[in-house]
Design a protein around this motif. Structure first.
Motif, PDB file in Angstrom:
ATOM      1  N   ARG A  52       7.333  -1.676  -1.294  1.00  0.00           N
ATOM      2  CA  ARG A  52       8.402  -2.648  -1.044  1.00  0.00           C
ATOM      3  C   ARG A  52       9.776  -1.988  -0.943  1.00  0.00           C
ATOM      4  O   ARG A  52      10.757  -2.650  -0.608  1.00  0.00           O
ATOM      5  CB  ARG A  52       8.410  -3.712  -2.140  1.00  0.00           C
ATOM      6  CG  ARG A  52       7.131  -4.540  -2.182  1.00  0.00           C
ATOM      7  CD  ARG A  52       7.122  -5.477  -3.380  1.00  0.00           C
ATOM      8  NE  ARG A  52       5.871  -6.213  -3.467  1.00  0.00           N
ATOM      9  CZ  ARG A  52       4.754  -5.730  -4.008  1.00  0.00           C
ATOM     10  NH1 ARG A  52       4.737  -4.500  -4.505  1.00  0.00           N
ATOM     11  NH2 ARG A  52       3.665  -6.458  -4.057  1.00  0.00           N
ATOM     12  N   GLY A  53       9.843  -0.717  -1.288  1.00  0.00           N
ATOM     13  CA  GLY A  53      11.102  -0.009  -1.165  1.00  0.00           C
ATOM     14  C   GLY A  53      12.095  -0.287  -2.273  1.00  0.00           C
ATOM     15  O   GLY A  53      13.293  -0.478  -2.010  1.00  0.00           O
ATOM     16  N   TRP A  54      11.591  -0.287  -3.531  1.00  0.00           N
ATOM     17  CA  TRP A  54      12.468  -0.535  -4.671  1.00  0.00           C
ATOM     18  C   TRP A  54      12.240   0.514  -5.752  1.00  0.00           C
ATOM     19  O   TRP A  54      11.150   1.070  -5.882  1.00  0.00           O
ATOM     20  CB  TRP A  54      12.221  -1.924  -5.263  1.00  0.00           C
ATOM     21  CG  TRP A  54      12.808  -3.020  -4.444  1.00  0.00           C
ATOM     22  CD1 TRP A  54      12.272  -3.590  -3.328  1.00  0.00           C
ATOM     23  CD2 TRP A  54      14.069  -3.659  -4.657  1.00  0.00           C
ATOM     24  NE1 TRP A  54      13.117  -4.551  -2.828  1.00  0.00           N
ATOM     25  CE2 TRP A  54      14.225  -4.618  -3.630  1.00  0.00           C
ATOM     26  CE3 TRP A  54      15.068  -3.537  -5.614  1.00  0.00           C
ATOM     27  CZ2 TRP A  54      15.352  -5.442  -3.539  1.00  0.00           C
ATOM     28  CZ3 TRP A  54      16.198  -4.355  -5.528  1.00  0.00           C
ATOM     29  CH2 TRP A  54      16.328  -5.294  -4.498  1.00  0.00           C
ATOM     30  N   ALA A  55      13.283   0.748  -6.530  1.00  0.00           N
ATOM     31  CA  ALA A  55      13.195   1.581  -7.726  1.00  0.00           C
ATOM     32  C   ALA A  55      13.755   0.792  -8.899  1.00  0.00           C
ATOM     33  O   ALA A  55      14.724   0.025  -8.746  1.00  0.00           O
ATOM     34  CB  ALA A  55      13.968   2.880  -7.548  1.00  0.00           C
ATOM     35  N   ARG A 108       2.371  -3.153  -8.461  1.00  0.00           N
ATOM     36  CA  ARG A 108       3.835  -3.108  -8.451  1.00  0.00           C
ATOM     37  C   ARG A 108       4.479  -4.471  -8.687  1.00  0.00           C
ATOM     38  O   ARG A 108       5.673  -4.644  -8.455  1.00  0.00           O
ATOM     39  CB  ARG A 108       4.366  -2.522  -7.125  1.00  0.00           C
ATOM     40  CG  ARG A 108       3.819  -1.139  -6.767  1.00  0.00           C
ATOM     41  CD  ARG A 108       4.181  -0.124  -7.821  1.00  0.00           C
ATOM     42  NE  ARG A 108       3.949   1.244  -7.397  1.00  0.00           N
ATOM     43  CZ  ARG A 108       2.917   1.990  -7.773  1.00  0.00           C
ATOM     44  NH1 ARG A 108       1.999   1.468  -8.588  1.00  0.00           N
ATOM     45  NH2 ARG A 108       2.795   3.237  -7.362  1.00  0.00           N
ATOM     46  N   GLU A 109       3.710  -5.415  -9.191  1.00  0.00           N
ATOM     47  CA  GLU A 109       4.255  -6.752  -9.416  1.00  0.00           C
ATOM     48  C   GLU A 109       4.813  -6.945 -10.821  1.00  0.00           C
ATOM     49  O   GLU A 109       5.622  -7.850 -11.051  1.00  0.00           O
ATOM     50  CB  GLU A 109       3.186  -7.818  -9.145  1.00  0.00           C
ATOM     51  CG  GLU A 109       2.831  -7.980  -7.680  1.00  0.00           C
ATOM     52  CD  GLU A 109       3.976  -8.553  -6.851  1.00  0.00           C
ATOM     53  OE1 GLU A 109       4.992  -8.972  -7.426  1.00  0.00           O
ATOM     54  OE2 GLU A 109       3.848  -8.578  -5.608  1.00  0.00           O
ATOM     55  N   PRO A 119       8.070  -9.951 -14.485  1.00  0.00           N
ATOM     56  CA  PRO A 119       7.744  -9.984 -13.059  1.00  0.00           C
ATOM     57  C   PRO A 119       8.828  -9.264 -12.252  1.00  0.00           C
ATOM     58  O   PRO A 119       9.997  -9.651 -12.264  1.00  0.00           O
ATOM     59  CB  PRO A 119       7.712 -11.482 -12.737  1.00  0.00           C
ATOM     60  CG  PRO A 119       7.439 -12.152 -14.050  1.00  0.00           C
ATOM     61  CD  PRO A 119       8.163 -11.308 -15.067  1.00  0.00           C
ATOM     62  N   ALA A 120       8.435  -8.227 -11.535  1.00  0.00           N
ATOM     63  CA  ALA A 120       9.411  -7.406 -10.811  1.00  0.00           C
ATOM     64  C   ALA A 120      10.109  -8.181  -9.703  1.00  0.00           C
ATOM     65  O   ALA A 120      11.258  -7.870  -9.342  1.00  0.00           O
ATOM     66  CB  ALA A 120       8.717  -6.172 -10.249  1.00  0.00           C
ATOM     67  N   LYS A 121       9.450  -9.192  -9.154  1.00  0.00           N
ATOM     68  CA  LYS A 121      10.044  -9.923  -8.036  1.00  0.00           C
ATOM     69  C   LYS A 121      11.339 -10.620  -8.429  1.00  0.00           C
ATOM     70  O   LYS A 121      12.201 -10.875  -7.564  1.00  0.00           O
ATOM     71  CB  LYS A 121       9.051 -10.929  -7.461  1.00  0.00           C
ATOM     72  CG  LYS A 121       8.741 -12.119  -8.353  1.00  0.00           C
ATOM     73  CD  LYS A 121       7.802 -13.096  -7.651  1.00  0.00           C
ATOM     74  CE  LYS A 121       7.515 -14.320  -8.520  1.00  0.00           C
ATOM     75  NZ  LYS A 121       6.615 -15.271  -7.822  1.00  0.00           N
ATOM     76  N   LEU A 122      11.501 -10.937  -9.699  1.00  0.00           N
ATOM     77  CA  LEU A 122      12.742 -11.577 -10.128  1.00  0.00           C
ATOM     78  C   LEU A 122      13.937 -10.659  -9.908  1.00  0.00           C
ATOM     79  O   LEU A 122      15.019 -11.103  -9.531  1.00  0.00           O
ATOM     80  CB  LEU A 122      12.651 -11.983 -11.602  1.00  0.00           C
ATOM     81  CG  LEU A 122      11.610 -13.052 -11.941  1.00  0.00           C
ATOM     82  CD1 LEU A 122      11.610 -13.337 -13.439  1.00  0.00           C
ATOM     83  CD2 LEU A 122      11.877 -14.338 -11.153  1.00  0.00           C
ATOM     84  N   GLY A 140      16.760 -11.255  -6.669  1.00  0.00           N
ATOM     85  CA  GLY A 140      18.102 -11.634  -7.106  1.00  0.00           C
ATOM     86  C   GLY A 140      18.164 -12.793  -8.073  1.00  0.00           C
ATOM     87  O   GLY A 140      19.179 -13.524  -8.093  1.00  0.00           O
ATOM     88  N   ALA A 141      17.133 -13.011  -8.880  1.00  0.00           N
ATOM     89  CA  ALA A 141      17.183 -14.073  -9.880  1.00  0.00           C
ATOM     90  C   ALA A 141      18.339 -13.828 -10.843  1.00  0.00           C
ATOM     91  O   ALA A 141      18.740 -12.682 -11.071  1.00  0.00           O
ATOM     92  CB  ALA A 141      15.865 -14.128 -10.645  1.00  0.00           C
TER      93      ALA A 141
END
Length: 355
Positions: free
Chosen positions: A161-164, A227-228, A244-247, A251-252
């Protein structure tokens, strides 16, 4: 441990004189499991391993090395990719490493290195293409997210997803970095990021900083195989947390992130961690000269114990079931002893098989 805020490093560091008990000796079976990968006259920092079995390690900033990143060749750490990016003891510059520590290899064959920038005053994330052994990326973290004085020393990469996701222990917090845009956000202030009020004792001695027991917050940080889920915990902490990494990616707000943090299980006082594809978490156990595992059943157990694990700094998963560990006797540095360096080189990278 990765590193400490400059104010703490400058403070007088004391050890209590009470309790000089030696660590328990390993059983012959355990001792035989720990295999030497490399020896070094200078303290290694963190270790990383590629899918092809190539082994890399930073040199710890407390060790005073003129080389900052190496690859294991013939049992020794050689400068990687070459001398051009090592600072050689010169003044800090944008062209060379400053004070790198955390290191990781992603599934795309890139070696990522987080440079804390203790001299340069800015944090940079480097990436090297292991196929060409050339610099592929260098990202400078925004100054408002990682200002001068930050100690961003451990991280996890989501290459798909291109995140660190990076841990800052100076101002305990998690930094989520969009690798494509270079934009980042910081989450802090939550109790899960802070040190627990728990002492660290090594060989029966209580670690002190500035006349009081050390308290170090968020340090180890990893991602689940998909990676979730982001996992993290304080060095001086006995709880491993999940989020949860998606938060962070989406931008939560801080309130939503705080509400989603939950305990994932117990952990020892630890510097490094590695999370396996099946969801087991392996921790360095600083106090017991050991490696511990938090299983999917939520139970914490000891994998091995060996007195050679004198401050096992971090862990890396390698191919064929090997787990690699850097050992650097960090508790014997002047920053801890308040006097002479009590370390006894050579220092080691080891490996053992997960069972």
């Amino acid at each position: 441990m990765k590193h400490f805020p400059r104010s703490l490093l400058a403070a007088a560091v004391l050890w209590s004189s009470a309790g000089q008990a030696a660590p328990a000796a390993p059983s012959p079976k355990q001792a035989s499991r720990l295999e030497v990968v490399a020896v070094s006259d200078v303290r290694p920092g963190n270790v990383a391993v590629s899918a092809q079995g190539r082994v890399f390690a930073t040199f710890h900033p407390l060790g005073g090395s003129k080389v900052q990143l190496g690859e294991v060749k013939d049992g020794r750490l050689q400068p990687y990719p070459d001398l051009s990016v090592q600072n050689g003891g010169a003044a800090a510059s944008d062209a060379t490493f400053d004070t790198p520590l955390g290191v990781s290899v992603d599934s795309s064959g890139r070696l990522w290195v987080i440079d804390m920038g203790l001299k340069l005053g800015k944090t940079r994330l480097w990436a090297f293409d292991l196929n060409t052994n050339r610099l592929a990326r260098k990202i400078e973290l925004p100054a408002d997210i990682a200002p001068k004085g930050s100690f961003v020393q451990d991280f996890a990469i989501d290459e798909a997803r291109g995140w660190a996701y990076l841990a800052d222990i100076a101002n305990p917090g998690i930094i989520a970095l969009d690798l494509a845009s270079g934009k980042a956000r910081r989450f802090g202030g939550h109790r899960a990021l802070q040190s627990e009020d728990i002492d660290m004792k090594i060989d029966g001695r209580l670690v002190h900083f500035g006349g009081k027991p050390a308290r170090v917050g968020i340090n180890p940080i990893t991602l689940s195989a998909d990676r979730e889920t982001l996992y993290f915990g304080a060095m001086n902490g006995t709880t491993w947390y999940r989020l949860p990494a998606k938060l962070l990616r989406e931008g939560a707000d801080d309130a939503a992130i705080a509400a989603a943090i939950a305990p994932a299980g117990p952990k020892p006082i630890s510097d490094g961690v590695a999370t396996s594809a099946v969801g087991d978490h392996y921790f360095t156990d600083l106090q017991r000269h050991a490696i511990a595992r938090l299983g999917r059943d939520g139970k914490l157990s000891e994998v091995l114990r060996d007195p050679r694990l004198q401050w096992p700094d971090n862990l890396a998963l390698g191919p064929d079931g090997w787990i690699y560990v850097s050992v650097n006797q960090l508790d014997r540095t002047p920053s801890f002893t308040g006097g002479a360096d009590e370390g006894r080189p050579p220092y080691h990278l080891y490996r053992f098989r997960a069972r």
